[in-house]
Design a protein around this motif. Structure first.
Motif, PDB file in Angstrom:
ATOM      1  N   TYR A 241       8.539  -0.614   4.906  1.00 17.86           N
ATOM      2  CA  TYR A 241       8.532   0.142   3.665  1.00 17.86           C
ATOM      3  C   TYR A 241       8.291   1.638   3.886  1.00 17.86           C
ATOM      4  O   TYR A 241       7.893   2.356   2.963  1.00 17.86           O
ATOM      5  N   LEU A 242       8.562   2.092   5.083  1.00 21.41           N
ATOM      6  CA  LEU A 242       8.377   3.511   5.390  1.00 21.41           C
ATOM      7  C   LEU A 242       9.690   4.217   5.691  1.00 21.41           C
ATOM      8  O   LEU A 242       9.710   5.257   6.335  1.00 21.41           O
ATOM      9  N   ASP A 243      10.805   3.663   5.203  1.00 20.29           N
ATOM     10  CA  ASP A 243      12.108   4.277   5.467  1.00 20.29           C
ATOM     11  C   ASP A 243      12.463   5.284   4.365  1.00 20.29           C
ATOM     12  O   ASP A 243      11.692   5.509   3.422  1.00 20.29           O
ATOM     13  N   ASP A 244      13.646   5.896   4.483  1.00 18.86           N
ATOM     14  CA  ASP A 244      14.043   6.937   3.534  1.00 18.86           C
ATOM     15  C   ASP A 244      14.226   6.395   2.124  1.00 18.86           C
ATOM     16  O   ASP A 244      13.898   7.068   1.137  1.00 18.86           O
TER      17      ASP A 244
ATOM     18  N   GLY B 236       0.790  -1.232   0.000  1.00 24.47           N
ATOM     19  CA  GLY B 236       0.000   0.000   0.000  1.00 24.47           C
ATOM     20  C   GLY B 236       0.816   1.272   0.000  1.00 24.47           C
ATOM     21  O   GLY B 236       0.281   2.349  -0.275  1.00 24.47           O
ATOM     22  N   VAL B 237       2.111   1.165   0.256  1.00 21.98           N
ATOM     23  CA  VAL B 237       2.951   2.363   0.383  1.00 21.98           C
ATOM     24  C   VAL B 237       3.114   3.075  -0.956  1.00 21.98           C
ATOM     25  O   VAL B 237       3.184   4.315  -1.018  1.00 21.98           O
TER      26      VAL B 237
ATOM     27  N   PRO C 105      -2.460   7.510   7.478  1.00 16.37           N
ATOM     28  CA  PRO C 105      -3.908   7.707   7.547  1.00 16.37           C
ATOM     29  C   PRO C 105      -4.538   6.806   8.611  1.00 16.37           C
ATOM     30  O   PRO C 105      -4.124   5.658   8.794  1.00 16.37           O
ATOM     31  N   SER C 106      -5.533   7.308   9.279  1.00 11.96           N
ATOM     32  CA  SER C 106      -6.142   6.571  10.398  1.00 11.96           C
ATOM     33  C   SER C 106      -6.839   5.297   9.950  1.00 11.96           C
ATOM     34  O   SER C 106      -7.010   4.365  10.736  1.00 11.96           O
ATOM     35  N   ASP C 107      -7.260   5.239   8.674  1.00 13.21           N
ATOM     36  CA  ASP C 107      -7.977   4.064   8.193  1.00 13.21           C
ATOM     37  C   ASP C 107      -7.084   3.125   7.382  1.00 13.21           C
ATOM     38  O   ASP C 107      -7.572   2.241   6.681  1.00 13.21           O
ATOM     39  N   SER C 108      -5.765   3.304   7.479  1.00 14.43           N
ATOM     40  CA  SER C 108      -4.843   2.501   6.674  1.00 14.43           C
ATOM     41  C   SER C 108      -4.319   1.302   7.459  1.00 14.43           C
ATOM     42  O   SER C 108      -4.473   1.218   8.687  1.00 14.43           O
ATOM     43  N   ARG C 109      -3.680   0.378   6.743  1.00 13.35           N
ATOM     44  CA  ARG C 109      -3.045  -0.766   7.400  1.00 13.35           C
ATOM     45  C   ARG C 109      -1.966  -0.306   8.376  1.00 13.35           C
ATOM     46  O   ARG C 109      -1.760  -0.920   9.414  1.00 13.35           O
ATOM     47  N   GLY C 110      -1.280   0.770   8.012  1.00 13.40           N
ATOM     48  CA  GLY C 110      -0.206   1.269   8.865  1.00 13.40           C
ATOM     49  C   GLY C 110      -0.688   1.763  10.205  1.00 13.40           C
ATOM     50  O   GLY C 110       0.097   1.877  11.145  1.00 13.40           O
TER      51      GLY C 110
ATOM     52  N   GLU D  89      -3.022  -1.903  14.587  1.00 17.05           N
ATOM     53  CA  GLU D  89      -2.062  -2.534  15.499  1.00 17.05           C
ATOM     54  C   GLU D  89      -1.579  -3.866  14.949  1.00 17.05           C
ATOM     55  O   GLU D  89      -0.403  -4.218  15.075  1.00 17.05           O
ATOM     56  N   ARG D  90      -2.470  -4.586  14.298  1.00 14.09           N
ATOM     57  CA  ARG D  90      -2.115  -5.909  13.786  1.00 14.09           C
ATOM     58  C   ARG D  90      -1.286  -5.836  12.510  1.00 14.09           C
ATOM     59  O   ARG D  90      -0.377  -6.645  12.296  1.00 14.09           O
ATOM     60  N   LEU D  91      -1.560  -4.844  11.641  1.00  6.90           N
ATOM     61  CA  LEU D  91      -0.910  -4.786  10.342  1.00  6.90           C
ATOM     62  C   LEU D  91       0.219  -3.764  10.248  1.00  6.90           C
ATOM     63  O   LEU D  91       0.965  -3.761   9.265  1.00  6.90           O
ATOM     64  N   ALA D  92       0.366  -2.900  11.241  1.00 10.01           N
ATOM     65  CA  ALA D  92       1.428  -1.895  11.198  1.00 10.01           C
ATOM     66  C   ALA D  92       2.814  -2.514  11.004  1.00 10.01           C
ATOM     67  O   ALA D  92       3.622  -1.995  10.220  1.00 10.01           O
ATOM     68  N   PRO D  93       3.149  -3.618  11.681  1.00  6.41           N
ATOM     69  CA  PRO D  93       4.470  -4.226  11.459  1.00  6.41           C
ATOM     70  C   PRO D  93       4.669  -4.717  10.027  1.00  6.41           C
ATOM     71  O   PRO D  93       5.803  -4.842   9.562  1.00  6.41           O
ATOM     72  N   PHE D  94       3.578  -5.007   9.337  1.00 10.86           N
ATOM     73  CA  PHE D  94       3.636  -5.436   7.941  1.00 10.86           C
ATOM     74  C   PHE D  94       4.029  -4.270   7.030  1.00 10.86           C
ATOM     75  O   PHE D  94       4.753  -4.449   6.037  1.00 10.86           O
TER      76      PHE D  94
END
Length: 327
Positions: free
Chosen positions: A240-243, A212-213, A223-228, A231-236
């Motif tokens: 892919y959120l690095d520089d 999704g990134v 976004p509040s409604d995103s996988r990120g 709590e369960r999917l944030a580690p997934f």
């Protein structure tokens, strides 16, 4: 939607597949029905699931929707077996487990065959020939039309495919391999993709939008409604959120602006048209997201943009890939 052959077989699939990872868990029956109907209306045929998705609920939900919404013969139903929800053994490629899992999948799906059956992961505790004999038996019994693997490394894929090709007619040629592949994850280009190309195996990329990134939704925060934000999917999503990923996402957004389209379309068109790719598998939260993904059908990226995206996302491969002949 354009249809493509799956590897070196006669099976044809839509060049975008519908993923059901969240069905029966985050995607309810109403949203799943809207997705399946919209996918079929757009000419989509390949629907990918697995026996462990939603603890079996994804298969059960798909089975309920087939025929009531879409004729069974219009779909290429792909499922998987081999992963187990067991803290002591996460993979089971034994003959007994795989064949029992297939029977359970068929019951949940409400069908007497699946078009594509995939070994979900390599099991180092089971002889590979035993796993592949289960595949051959499933095909010979008529319960499976074509077979593939998922999450096999390059050497594992090459060993499995070569074993199957060693006895033409007696063993089932592997049609596909399913692996994560996107502008943010190009690791399979080192060994898996060359093996697949050489052996005539079609690639079904999972997470083609970089979890999704690559849609650009995380450029200004989560976004509040995103996988990120889950709590369960944030580690997934977090890897892919690095520089480095941000530079790739910025390049995708720039390309999208130049083409008057969306970052989602640019990222999906890039992976869809890579060598060896049969059909990226797209999972969506709702029908609107899926419609946006399916509208990529008319887009082909210009050579210059493809080259720029290749360059900005290029993985670092040194030895043994680097040319050492001059050293």
């Amino acid at each position: 939607m354009e249809q493509r052959h799956l590897g070196r077989t006669g099976l044809r699939v839509s060049r975008i597949g519908l993923g059901t990872l969240t069905w029966g868990r985050d995607t309810d029956e109403h949203d799943a029905a809207d997705q399946l109907k919209g996918f079929w209306d757009a000419g989509g045929t390949l629907v990918d699931t697995a026996d462990v998705y939603g603890g079996g609920e994804a298969e059960f939900l798909l089975g309920r929707l087939v025929d009531s919404l879409v004729p069974r013969q219009d779909l290429v139903i792909a499922t998987k077996a081999g992963n187990v929800p067991d803290p002591y053994r996460r993979v089971n490629g034994s003959r007994g487990h795989l064949l029992a899992a297939l029977d359970a999948s068929l019951e949940r799906l409400g069908t007497d065959y699946v078009d594509l059956w995939q070994v979900h992961a390599f099991d180092p505790a089971t002889p590979l020939e035993e796993t592949l004999q289960a595949v051959d038996h499933a095909v010979a019994s008529g319960r499976v039309r074509y077979a593939g693997v998922s999450n096999f490394s390059g050497w594992q894929l090459a060993k499995a495919a070569t074993w199957q090709l060693a006895a033409p007619g007696a063993r089932t040629r592997l049609a596909s391999t399913q692996m994560e592949y996107s502008l943010l994850q190009r690791g399979i280009e080192r060994e898996v993709l060359p093996a697949a190309l050489d052996l005539g195996i079609g690639l079904l990329p999972s997470s083609p939008l970089g979890r999704g990134v690559l849609t650009g939704k995380y450029r200004q925060g989560t976004p509040s409604d995103s996988r990120g934000a889950s709590e369960r999917l944030a580690p997934f999503v977090e890897p892919y959120l690095d520089d480095a990923a941000a530079r790739v996402v910025d390049a995708v957004a720039t390309a999208a602006d130049g083409l008057a389209t969306s970052p989602l379309h640019v990222a999906l068109a890039w992976v869809r048209d890579r060598p060896g790719v049969a059909a990226p598998v797209v999972g969506a939260r709702n029908a609107a997201q899926l419609r946006e993904a399916l509208s990529v059908e008319a887009l082909s990226l210009p050579y210059e943009i493809r080259q720029a995206l290749d360059d900005v996302s290029a993985p670092v491969h040194r030895y043994p890939d680097q040319d050492w002949s001059t050293l």
